[in-house]
Design an enzyme around this catalytic site. Structure first.
Site, PDB file in Angstrom:
ATOM      1  N   LEU A  60       0.857  -1.185   0.000  1.00 18.03           N
ATOM      2  CA  LEU A  60       0.000   0.000   0.000  1.00 18.03           C
ATOM      3  C   LEU A  60       0.893   1.234   0.000  1.00 18.03           C
ATOM      4  O   LEU A  60       1.878   1.301   0.745  1.00 18.03           O
ATOM      5  CB  LEU A  60      -0.895   0.027   1.241  1.00 18.03           C
ATOM      6  CG  LEU A  60      -2.198  -0.773   1.206  1.00 18.03           C
ATOM      7  CD1 LEU A  60      -2.898  -0.687   2.557  1.00 18.03           C
ATOM      8  CD2 LEU A  60      -3.133  -0.292   0.107  1.00 18.03           C
ATOM      9  N   ASP A  61       0.555   2.232  -0.819  1.00 17.21           N
ATOM     10  CA  ASP A  61       1.292   3.486  -0.824  1.00 17.21           C
ATOM     11  C   ASP A  61       1.174   4.171   0.535  1.00 17.21           C
ATOM     12  O   ASP A  61       0.204   3.941   1.270  1.00 17.21           O
ATOM     13  CB  ASP A  61       0.752   4.420  -1.902  1.00 17.21           C
ATOM     14  CG  ASP A  61       1.055   3.926  -3.305  1.00 17.21           C
ATOM     15  OD1 ASP A  61       2.060   3.204  -3.471  1.00 17.21           O
ATOM     16  OD2 ASP A  61       0.288   4.258  -4.232  1.00 17.21           O
ATOM     17  N   PRO A  62       2.132   5.037   0.896  1.00 19.58           N
ATOM     18  CA  PRO A  62       2.053   5.728   2.184  1.00 19.58           C
ATOM     19  C   PRO A  62       0.736   6.475   2.392  1.00 19.58           C
ATOM     20  O   PRO A  62       0.207   6.508   3.509  1.00 19.58           O
ATOM     21  CB  PRO A  62       3.241   6.696   2.126  1.00 19.58           C
ATOM     22  CG  PRO A  62       4.228   6.007   1.245  1.00 19.58           C
ATOM     23  CD  PRO A  62       3.404   5.312   0.194  1.00 19.58           C
ATOM     24  N   ALA A  64      -2.179   5.679   1.352  1.00 20.71           N
ATOM     25  CA  ALA A  64      -3.316   4.768   1.480  1.00 20.71           C
ATOM     26  C   ALA A  64      -3.420   4.193   2.892  1.00 20.71           C
ATOM     27  O   ALA A  64      -2.442   4.098   3.623  1.00 20.71           O
ATOM     28  CB  ALA A  64      -3.189   3.639   0.470  1.00 20.71           C
ATOM     29  N   ARG A 207      -4.273   4.429  -8.768  1.00 22.67           N
ATOM     30  CA  ARG A 207      -3.784   5.725  -9.253  1.00 22.67           C
ATOM     31  C   ARG A 207      -3.880   5.818 -10.765  1.00 22.67           C
ATOM     32  O   ARG A 207      -4.188   6.874 -11.327  1.00 22.67           O
ATOM     33  CB  ARG A 207      -2.328   5.924  -8.825  1.00 22.67           C
ATOM     34  CG  ARG A 207      -2.142   6.303  -7.376  1.00 22.67           C
ATOM     35  CD  ARG A 207      -0.674   6.482  -7.059  1.00 22.67           C
ATOM     36  NE  ARG A 207       0.055   5.213  -7.108  1.00 22.67           N
ATOM     37  CZ  ARG A 207       1.333   5.114  -7.445  1.00 22.67           C
ATOM     38  NH1 ARG A 207       2.020   6.180  -7.801  1.00 22.67           N
ATOM     39  NH2 ARG A 207       1.932   3.936  -7.425  1.00 22.67           N
TER      40      ARG A 207
END
Length: 333
Positions: A60-62, A64, A207
């Site tokens: 997971l991206d930061p 998220a 994204r």
């Protein structure tokens, strides 16, 4: 005892160590907070679980939040297979602006141009037009990953190349968007914020969906919020905050239960379990529950093989008339 002015002290007290025992093998479902990378969560869980053997399934991206499946001890060997399962997200897409990272952490940039199309103000997008482009991004589609993704290009991560000023040209890849449901649309100044539920295959970038929706509408678009609500069978309903995990007894899904929740289950006889544990193959004819009309179930997908006592022996797959092990869990540290 004294010798030439030197005092030697001896003690019969036993050495006392306060090192806690590591957690047993299993999965922990973490509700990842915003601002942390998935690696940050793993590092925190290593301290909480008192072991280095910790990993996660699906970055997971930061920015998220939400479901991050974390494996402890032997369960780390499940993670590569869990990464391939479908995932569900709640997302907010802002129409009217593109960014360098396709999300809110990037810098604004000009709206990508589509041949024959014009840049359109977000306020001018009708609900019918929005629905039509959402439908085009649903199903089996080709998707170009974001330039700041972790995909490797000639051995280097794409995001490192992009930040070094040599952004690679990434190829479109097939992904499946099983569900793309708009749950709300609201004006935000000159922008239009679109809330959506997205259920998709492994390897799909939300994204990129935001980027492609904005490009198709002529407005530009980027992701402003993302919360993962499910990874395969694991949902927010069973997720724990890191603060809770630090203050409570181990909150684990045991190894066999975790595997059986994510994969079809095969119940073995004691003899079959022994043979699989030793690395042997089983004739598919002896495991009829794995065959449908004589063909291997799920086209060779992982299957949880469990012994008569309910212990996970291995993840197996059926191919070429045999059942073979993908990963063995018994008798190994």
């Amino acid at each position: 005892m004294t010798k030439t002015g030197t005092t030697t002290l001896t003690s019969t007290e036993p050495q006392i160590t306060d090192r806690p025992e590591p957690w047993p093998s299993g999965l922990v479902i973490v509700d990842k907070p915003g601002g942390m990378t998935s690696h940050d969560v793993v590092a925190r869980m290593r301290k909480i679980a008192h072991t280095r053997r910790v990993g996660h399934a699906g970055t997971l991206d930061p920015m998220a939040t939400g479901v991050l499946v974390v494996g402890i001890e032997k369960a780390t060997r499940l993670l590569g297979y869990l990464t391939l399962t479908e995932k569900t997200y709640q997302a907010t897409i802002r129409l009217g602006q593109s960014t360098t990272t396709d999300d809110a952490e990037g810098e604004p940039q000009p709206v990508p141009q589509v041949p024959g199309a014009q840049v359109t103000p977000a306020a001018g997008v009708s609900r019918e037009t929005l629905a039509g482009e959402v439908a085009r991004l649903t199903g089996e589609i080709l998707q170009v990953p974001p330039g700041v993704s972790a995909i490797k290009v000639n051995g280097q991560r794409a995001y490192k190349l992009t930040r070094a000023g040599v952004a690679p040209e990434l190829r479109a890849r097939p992904v499946t968007v099983h569900q793309f449901t708009v749950t709300g649309v609201r004006q935000a100044g000159e922008f239009l914020d679109v809330d959506a539920t997205i259920r998709c295959s492994s390897g799909t970038y939300i994204r990129a969906i935001a980027r492609d929706l904005g490009t198709a509408l002529g407005t530009g678009g980027h992701l402003t919020a993302l919360r993962r609500t499910a990874v395969g069978p694991y949902t927010l309903a069973e997720a724990h905050l890191l603060s809770e995990l630090a203050d409570q007894a181990p909150q684990l899904t045991p190894l066999a239960e975790a595997a059986a929740a994510a994969f079809p289950r095969l119940d073995l006889t004691a003899d079959q379990a022994r043979r699989l544990a030793q690395g042997a193959r089983l004739p598919l004819s002896t495991t009829p529950s794995l065959a449908v009309d004589g063909a291997p179930a799920a086209h060779g997908a992982p299957i949880a093989a469990v012994d008569p006592e309910g212990a996970l022996i291995a993840l197996v797959t059926a191919e070429k008339g045999d059942v073979r092990s993908l990963a063995v869990f018994t008798g190994q540290p």
